[in-house]
Design a protein around this motif. Structure first.
Motif, short mmCIF file in Angstrom:
data_model
loop_
_atom_site.label_atom_id
_atom_site.label_comp_id
_atom_site.label_asym_id
_atom_site.label_seq_id
_atom_site.Cartn_x
_atom_site.Cartn_y
_atom_site.Cartn_z
N GLN A 65 -6.98 -55.45 -74.41
CA GLN A 65 -7.41 -56.85 -74.37
C GLN A 65 -6.92 -57.66 -75.57
N ARG A 66 -6.84 -57.05 -76.75
CA ARG A 66 -6.31 -57.79 -77.91
C ARG A 66 -4.85 -58.14 -77.70
N ILE A 67 -4.09 -57.15 -77.23
CA ILE A 67 -2.67 -57.38 -76.97
C ILE A 67 -2.48 -58.43 -75.88
N ASP A 68 -3.28 -58.32 -74.84
CA ASP A 68 -3.14 -59.24 -73.70
C ASP A 68 -3.34 -60.69 -74.12
N ARG A 69 -4.21 -60.93 -75.07
CA ARG A 69 -4.50 -62.31 -75.48
C ARG A 69 -3.32 -62.97 -76.18
N VAL A 70 -2.45 -62.19 -76.81
CA VAL A 70 -1.35 -62.78 -77.57
C VAL A 70 -0.02 -62.72 -76.84
N MET A 71 0.02 -62.05 -75.69
CA MET A 71 1.26 -61.97 -74.92
C MET A 71 1.22 -62.96 -73.76
N ALA A 72 2.30 -63.72 -73.62
CA ALA A 72 2.34 -64.74 -72.57
C ALA A 72 2.19 -64.13 -71.18
N ARG A 73 2.80 -62.96 -70.97
CA ARG A 73 2.79 -62.32 -69.66
C ARG A 73 1.39 -61.90 -69.23
N THR A 74 0.52 -61.61 -70.18
CA THR A 74 -0.80 -61.04 -69.86
C THR A 74 -1.96 -61.94 -70.28
N SER A 75 -1.66 -63.13 -70.74
CA SER A 75 -2.71 -63.99 -71.31
C SER A 75 -3.72 -64.49 -70.29
N GLN A 76 -3.38 -64.37 -68.99
CA GLN A 76 -4.30 -64.83 -67.95
C GLN A 76 -5.07 -63.69 -67.30
N ARG A 77 -5.02 -62.51 -67.88
CA ARG A 77 -5.81 -61.40 -67.35
C ARG A 77 -7.30 -61.65 -67.58
N PRO A 78 -8.17 -61.06 -66.75
CA PRO A 78 -9.60 -61.41 -66.78
C PRO A 78 -10.28 -61.26 -68.14
N LEU A 79 -9.96 -60.20 -68.88
CA LEU A 79 -10.58 -60.04 -70.20
C LEU A 79 -10.00 -61.01 -71.21
N ALA A 80 -8.71 -61.30 -71.09
CA ALA A 80 -8.06 -62.21 -72.03
C ALA A 80 -8.61 -63.63 -71.90
N THR A 81 -8.94 -64.02 -70.70
CA THR A 81 -9.46 -65.37 -70.47
C THR A 81 -10.97 -65.47 -70.64
N GLY A 82 -11.66 -64.32 -70.69
CA GLY A 82 -13.11 -64.33 -70.79
C GLY A 82 -13.81 -64.39 -69.45
N ALA A 83 -13.04 -64.29 -68.35
CA ALA A 83 -13.66 -64.31 -67.02
C ALA A 83 -14.55 -63.10 -66.79
N LEU A 84 -14.20 -61.97 -67.42
CA LEU A 84 -15.02 -60.77 -67.40
C LEU A 84 -15.20 -60.29 -68.83
N ASN A 85 -16.26 -59.54 -69.08
CA ASN A 85 -16.45 -58.98 -70.42
C ASN A 85 -16.21 -57.47 -70.41
N GLY A 86 -16.18 -56.89 -71.59
CA GLY A 86 -15.84 -55.49 -71.72
C GLY A 86 -16.81 -54.56 -71.00
N THR A 87 -18.08 -54.89 -71.02
CA THR A 87 -19.08 -54.05 -70.35
C THR A 87 -18.84 -54.02 -68.84
#
Length: 304
Positions: A65-87
């Protein structure tokens, strides 16, 4: 609202990646037996393999999730956007994994369950949690987990692990580096920003292009082995050589590409290549023996 949430959970399973995994497992099932594979083992085997792959994909989202937030390709994944949480993601992954093991142990066989579990741990924990951040050879070493599905499918319908199944694993294993490194070249700035030691980041683009060509040539050699060992006939061999020649041409041209987007063309062809190669395996093994007596073909060696 519920539909939107369902889409986020569906995205966690990486449906396009998992579809390719399930397809190679299905081909492994068909190649394992002379005719149609047993229906129960095939259906529940595919379900269990899909559930395990989806679980591994969800764990990948969680760890990355940390990596996904800073990569353009993965920045819209559910954890990166906050749509879902880690739990939520952890619970989803555990549920999928547990259901997978239940299906495979109860309705398929213990060997398939054990191999599938090992593959899940190999990709989700060993590769994503360790190798991806530890070495530029991450995709090579960790590729064995992603290469396992044909053997999982084979073991699902036979309860054994035949050397021919391992040949299929070898093909996917050798295919993985040129496939992924082409994407890594195009996304190298993303990986550098995320501090992920992918080969183009640590060794440069020129070296990575050379490695793609080397592995593509090795891949063509590996794809001849099913024919050389008597597993497949001339129909498969012809298809494999044509597909391989095109892949080598793509890799050779990548040494001095016409533009920056060319690496993505190589990446996209690699996906088509693997699907077509396994389709040739399937047609050669299952369809042509039915057509051969009618058409008088001699593309499949007949027993003496």
């Amino acid at each position: 609202m519920a539909a939107s949430k369902a889409r986020e959970y569906w995205a966690l399973t990486k449906p396009r990646v998992v579809a390719l995994i399930v397809f190679t497992a299905l081909v492994g099932m068909f190649l394992a037996v002379p005719g149609l594979p047993p229906l129960r083992q095939a259906l529940f085997g595919l379900l269990g393999i899909w559930l395990a792959a989806a679980s591994a994909a969800a764990i990948n989202h969680l760890i990355d999730q940390r990596i996904d937030r800073v990569m353009a390709r993965t920045s819209q994944r559910p954890l990166a956007t906050g749509a879902l949480n880690g739990t939520q993601v952890l619970a989803f992954a555990i549920a999928l994994g547990a259901l997978s093991m239940t299906v495979l142990i109860a309705l398929v066989n213990p060997l398939c369950a054990a191999l599938t579990f090992a593959s899940l741990i190999g990709y989700a924990i060993v590769y994503t949690g360790w190798l991806k951040r530890a070495t530029p050879q991450n995709i090579v070493i960790g590729g064995i987990a992603g290469a396992a599905p044909p053997a999982l499918g084979w073991s699902a319908v036979t309860g054994t692990l035949d050397p021919h199944a391992l040949l299929l694993v070898l093909i996917v294993f050798v295919w993985t580096p040129p496939h992924f490194w082409a994407l890594a070249i195009f996304r190298r700035d993303d990986y550098a920003r995320a501090l992920v030691p992918m080969l183009p980041v640590t060794h440069g683009v020129t070296y990575t292009r050379q490695q793609i060509l080397l592995y593509t040539v090795l891949l063509v050699v590996a794809t001849v082995l099913p024919w050389a060992t008597g597993m497949s006939g001339l129909f498969y061999l012809g298809g494999a050589l044509v597909l391989g020649a095109v892949f080598v041409w793509y890799a050779w041209r990548l040494l001095d590409p016409p533009d920056e987007l060319y690496a993505m063309q190589v990446f996209n062809y690699s996906i088509v290549y693997l699907m077509a190669l396994f389709a040739f395996l399937l047609l050669d093994h299952w369809l042509l023996p039915w057509l051969q007596p009618v058409a008088g073909l001699e593309l499949i060696p007949q027993p003496a």
